[in-house]
Design a protein around this motif. Structure first.
Motif, PDB file in Angstrom:
ATOM      1  N   ALA A 175      45.252  47.426  39.479  1.00 38.38           N
ATOM      2  CA  ALA A 175      43.833  47.387  39.119  1.00 38.38           C
ATOM      3  C   ALA A 175      43.557  46.252  38.130  1.00 38.38           C
ATOM      4  CB  ALA A 175      43.398  48.727  38.524  1.00 38.38           C
ATOM      5  N   ALA A 176      44.467  46.075  37.170  1.00 39.80           N
ATOM      6  CA  ALA A 176      44.313  44.995  36.191  1.00 39.80           C
ATOM      7  C   ALA A 176      44.408  43.639  36.870  1.00 39.80           C
ATOM      8  CB  ALA A 176      45.375  45.119  35.101  1.00 39.80           C
ATOM      9  N   ALA A 177      45.318  43.500  37.841  1.00 41.86           N
ATOM     10  CA  ALA A 177      45.476  42.238  38.554  1.00 41.86           C
ATOM     11  C   ALA A 177      44.203  41.905  39.323  1.00 41.86           C
ATOM     12  CB  ALA A 177      46.666  42.320  39.501  1.00 41.86           C
ATOM     13  N   ARG A 178      43.640  42.893  39.994  1.00 41.46           N
ATOM     14  CA  ARG A 178      42.409  42.650  40.756  1.00 41.46           C
ATOM     15  C   ARG A 178      41.248  42.294  39.829  1.00 41.46           C
ATOM     16  NH1 ARG A 178      41.025  43.530  45.921  1.00 41.46           N
ATOM     17  NH2 ARG A 178      38.777  43.631  46.381  1.00 41.46           N
ATOM     18  N   SER A 179      41.136  43.013  38.719  1.00 44.16           N
ATOM     19  CA  SER A 179      40.067  42.736  37.757  1.00 44.16           C
ATOM     20  C   SER A 179      40.188  41.322  37.189  1.00 44.16           C
ATOM     21  CB  SER A 179      40.116  43.769  36.633  1.00 44.16           C
ATOM     22  OG  SER A 179      39.143  43.502  35.650  1.00 44.16           O
ATOM     23  N   GLU A 180      41.430  40.930  36.850  1.00 42.01           N
ATOM     24  CA  GLU A 180      41.659  39.578  36.332  1.00 42.01           C
ATOM     25  C   GLU A 180      41.324  38.533  37.390  1.00 42.01           C
ATOM     26  OE1 GLU A 180      42.840  36.633  33.548  1.00 42.01           O
ATOM     27  OE2 GLU A 180      42.374  38.768  33.337  1.00 42.01           O
ATOM     28  N   GLY A 181      41.687  38.823  38.641  1.00 43.48           N
ATOM     29  CA  GLY A 181      41.377  37.892  39.725  1.00 43.48           C
ATOM     30  C   GLY A 181      39.887  37.692  39.893  1.00 43.48           C
ATOM     31  N   ILE A 182      39.125  38.780  39.827  1.00 48.69           N
ATOM     32  CA  ILE A 182      37.666  38.684  39.959  1.00 48.69           C
ATOM     33  C   ILE A 182      37.088  37.809  38.851  1.00 48.69           C
ATOM     34  CG2 ILE A 182      35.508  39.990  39.809  1.00 48.69           C
ATOM     35  CD1 ILE A 182      36.976  42.323  41.184  1.00 48.69           C
ATOM     36  N   GLU A 183      37.556  38.044  37.633  1.00 48.42           N
ATOM     37  CA  GLU A 183      37.062  37.252  36.494  1.00 48.42           C
ATOM     38  C   GLU A 183      37.393  35.769  36.673  1.00 48.42           C
ATOM     39  OE1 GLU A 183      37.579  37.081  31.622  1.00 48.42           O
ATOM     40  OE2 GLU A 183      38.073  38.908  32.723  1.00 48.42           O
ATOM     41  N   LEU A 184      38.603  35.472  37.140  1.00 52.77           N
ATOM     42  CA  LEU A 184      38.982  34.079  37.381  1.00 52.77           C
ATOM     43  C   LEU A 184      38.134  33.473  38.485  1.00 52.77           C
ATOM     44  CD1 LEU A 184      42.867  34.506  37.218  1.00 52.77           C
ATOM     45  CD2 LEU A 184      41.475  33.193  35.609  1.00 52.77           C
ATOM     46  N   GLY A 185      37.903  34.238  39.546  1.00 57.19           N
ATOM     47  CA  GLY A 185      37.112  33.730  40.659  1.00 57.19           C
ATOM     48  C   GLY A 185      35.672  33.448  40.286  1.00 57.19           C
ATOM     49  N   GLU A 186      35.157  34.172  39.302  1.00 59.00           N
ATOM     50  CA  GLU A 186      33.768  33.979  38.867  1.00 59.00           C
ATOM     51  C   GLU A 186      33.591  32.751  37.978  1.00 59.00           C
ATOM     52  OE1 GLU A 186      33.014  37.745  37.042  1.00 59.00           O
ATOM     53  OE2 GLU A 186      32.260  38.659  38.901  1.00 59.00           O
ATOM     54  N   SER A 187      34.683  32.005  37.748  1.00 57.12           N
ATOM     55  CA  SER A 187      34.594  30.809  36.898  1.00 57.12           C
ATOM     56  C   SER A 187      33.800  29.686  37.556  1.00 57.12           C
ATOM     57  CB  SER A 187      36.007  30.299  36.570  1.00 57.12           C
ATOM     58  OG  SER A 187      36.664  29.854  37.757  1.00 57.12           O
ATOM     59  N   GLY A 188      33.589  29.780  38.866  1.00 61.99           N
ATOM     60  CA  GLY A 188      32.844  28.739  39.568  1.00 61.99           C
ATOM     61  C   GLY A 188      33.705  27.590  40.060  1.00 61.99           C
ATOM     62  N   LYS A 189      35.009  27.665  39.859  1.00 61.48           N
ATOM     63  CA  LYS A 189      35.906  26.593  40.294  1.00 61.48           C
ATOM     64  C   LYS A 189      36.147  26.671  41.794  1.00 61.48           C
ATOM     65  CE  LYS A 189      38.346  26.340  35.862  1.00 61.48           C
ATOM     66  NZ  LYS A 189      39.646  26.503  35.176  1.00 61.48           N
ATOM     67  N   ASP A 190      36.456  25.537  42.387  1.00 61.28           N
ATOM     68  CA  ASP A 190      36.850  25.491  43.785  1.00 61.28           C
ATOM     69  C   ASP A 190      38.091  26.360  43.991  1.00 61.28           C
ATOM     70  OD1 ASP A 190      36.896  24.003  46.556  1.00 61.28           O
ATOM     71  OD2 ASP A 190      38.920  23.773  45.740  1.00 61.28           O
ATOM     72  N   LEU A 191      38.152  27.059  45.136  1.00 61.00           N
ATOM     73  CA  LEU A 191      39.252  27.998  45.373  1.00 61.00           C
ATOM     74  C   LEU A 191      40.614  27.324  45.300  1.00 61.00           C
ATOM     75  CD1 LEU A 191      40.389  30.751  46.175  1.00 61.00           C
ATOM     76  CD2 LEU A 191      39.958  30.136  48.577  1.00 61.00           C
TER      77      LEU A 191
END
Length: 219
Positions: A127-143
């Motif tokens: 759950a922590a890994a997924r939450s951290e991933g979502i936060e990183l993905g919301e940074s607006g950076k190219d995948l």
């Protein structure tokens, strides 16, 4: 007075400060297979002799593994001398000043989670890994840029898949493979959710020499 020998990590760091050697190292690492002097020289825009000098220095520093093989299709008498080939070294290098041992910490935490028969710790980790991933993905950076920053060394395949040439948690994954692979999948699934890459999905697809997760275009 004789000089104290330098730690190998410091020698490696000094070797990569040379821009030509860094270009050669990056090319070999990105190739995904052993490369010869000619193709490395062409990629770096330098002479074969200069490429050989720098490649051998990278090998002496422990950053590249050196092997020998005859050119494809040539065997027996007259095939010529085996060519010198260069590939990324398998050892992992980390330099921290002052010294830190995050690998040991990660290994201890993973072992503790694996010892929890209730599964509570593992579920919390995923759950922590997924939450951290979502936060990183919301940074607006190219995948792809974000995956590079996370250490996955992503490769865009012709069929639309994104494979990862490197697992950032490789040393821990060697001992807690199932746990780390599941964590990778949740982290990358979270990244896809955060960057709103709804047309992609992260799937476990282990293979030798790369991360266990592949990002597929949604069918």
């Amino acid at each position: 007075m004789s000089k104290m020998p330098q730690p190998m990590t410091q020698q490696m760091l000094k070797t990569l400060t040379d821009p030509v050697r860094r270009r050669l190292f990056d090319f070999v690492f990105a190739s995904g297979k052993p490369v010869g002097r000619d193709e490395a020289a062409a990629a770096a825009g330098i002479s074969r002799t200069l490429a050989a000098y720098h490649l051998d220095n990278l090998g002496e520093a422990g950053l590249l593994a050196i092997s020998y093989a005859r050119k494809q299709g040539k065997t027996g008498p007259g095939a010529g001398r085996p060519a010198k080939l260069y590939a990324p070294a398998h050892q992992e290098v980390s330099l921290n000043v002052p010294p830190r041992n995050y690998r040991l910490l990660g290994s201890l935490l993973a072992t503790a989670a694996a010892s929890d028969d209730s599964g509570v710790v593992l579920r919390a980790l995923l759950a922590a890994a997924r939450s951290e991933g979502i936060e990183l993905g919301e940074s607006g950076k190219d995948l792809l840029d974000l995956l590079h920053e996370l250490g996955y060394e992503p490769v865009q395949e012709e069929n639309g898949d994104i494979t990862m040439a490197n697992c950032p948690f490789h040393l821990v994954a060697r001992h807690q493979t199932e746990m780390v692979c599941s964590m990778n999948r949740e982290l990358l699934s979270g990244v896809l959710t955060g960057c709103r890459c709804d047309a992609r999905r992260a799937e476990l697809n282990p293979a030798e020499g790369r991360c266990c997760v592949v990002i597929h275009p949604e069918a």
